[in-house]
Design a protein around this motif. Structure first.
Motif: not given
Length: 344
Positions: A174, A82, A58, A60-64, A78-79, A76
């Protein structure tokens, strides 16, 4: 059109992930996430591989965060997991997708880039001197406006490997069904693909001889203003089917006034850096003077009539790098600029 399948084995293996990690690490060896990941490189790559194999992977949440130059953009990031997977899958499909691009598409492609795009424009302009017109087309909020259904359809006409398509879609899907995240390496190639119908319209159907595209910046040259109006009409009509539209920067101008494209203002016999870029050089180097930035700015100015000015501005705010600047000018055969600054 032949669709390509059986791509899973190309990116879902340890060697592909290891090669992808090396790309992610390039020029970032001392970043904390890279160092932490590398502490157990084999274990981490095997962990990612297992999740890809069993279907549990899956995103992962991005650092925005936002950048504000030249305009506000949401990035955005990515980890690291990713980023590695994106590079791995992109390495397996890049040639397949790029085979659908025309030669005059220059963004995010090996042996292309802004300098080559600018060089081709300058070459085209020799045919016009200071006569004729240009049509400059810019797409409104391009990355944020790309429709997922349209993009999925374009991908499915090229690729028939379901796991590959599903993985790619994970990086941009999204709730709105619109937009590619700035920060994903896959977004660049997919955004380029999104406008290939426009390339084909302009080159193959409208038969425009002098056409260049850098991502969503399009330039067409002609001696006939009405021809350019006709081109714009058909481009707008096709963009509607792609659920995109042009923005207020789109215009028909006179070649003799110079063409603003990929960071330069260009005529057939000269090229200068945009004023906004010149101000940025001085502003950034005042805060962050380092050799990599200076080398980048010098290279950006190398084939322009702005090099002398740029060198002078760099020396005002980064005087500690004079010896490096001298060597750069000599190594790049810029003797006239060297003489003007250091020997006059």
């Amino acid at each position: 059109m032949k669709r390509i399948g059986n791509l899973l084995k190309n990116w879902c293996n340890y060697d592909a992930l290891f090669d992808a990690f090396k790309e992610v690490k390039k020029n970032k060896s001392y970043y904390v996430p890279i160092l932490e990941f590398e502490n157990d490189l084999v274990g981490n790559l095997n962990r990612i591989l297992k999740s890809l194999e069993d279907g549990s992977y899956k995103v992962k949440p991005t650092r925005d965060f936002y950048i504000y130059d030249p305009k506000v953009r949401l990035i955005q990031a990515p980890d690291i997991d990713d980023r590695i997977v994106q590079h791995a899958v992109l390495n397996s499909i890049r040639k397949i997708i790029e085979s659908k691009f025309i030669d005059q598409s220059f963004a995010c492609r090996k042996y292309k880039g802004t300098h080559n795009a600018s060089d081709l424009l300058k070459k085209y302009l020799i045919n016009y001197k200071n006569e004729g017109y240009y049509l400059k087309i810019d797409i409104r909020k391009f990355f944020y406006s790309i429709n997922h259904k349209v993009l999925n359809s374009q991908l499915e006409r090229i690729i028939k490997c379901k796991p590959t398509l599903e993985l790619l879609q994970k990086f941009y899907e999204n709730e709105s069904g619109i937009g590619l995240p700035l920060g994903n390496v896959t977004s660049q190639v997919l955004a380029n693909l999104a406008l290939t119908p426009i390339d084909n319209l302009i080159k193959r159907h409208l038969k425009c001889k002098h056409y260049i595209r850098y991502m969503d910046d399009l330039i067409i040259l002609s001696n006939n203003k009405e021809e350019l109006r006709r081109v714009l009409f058909f481009v707008k009509r096709l963009l509607t089917t792609l659920e995109l539209e042009v923005n207020e920067k789109t215009q028909i101008g006179m070649i003799r006034d110079g063409i603003d494209f990929v960071g330069y203002r260009t005529w057939f016999n000269s090229r200068i850096i945009r004023k906004r870029s010149l101000f940025k050089i001085k502003r950034v180097l005042k805060k962050y003077p380092d050799i990599n930035r200076i080398a980048s700015y010098l290279s950006h100015s190398k084939r322009t009539n702005s090099l002398l000015y740029v060198v002078k501005q760099i020396m005002k705010v980064a005087g500690n790098f004079i010896e490096f600047i001298k060597r750069w000018l000599i190594n790049n055969n810029k003797k006239e600029v060297y003489h003007e600054i250091f020997e006059s």
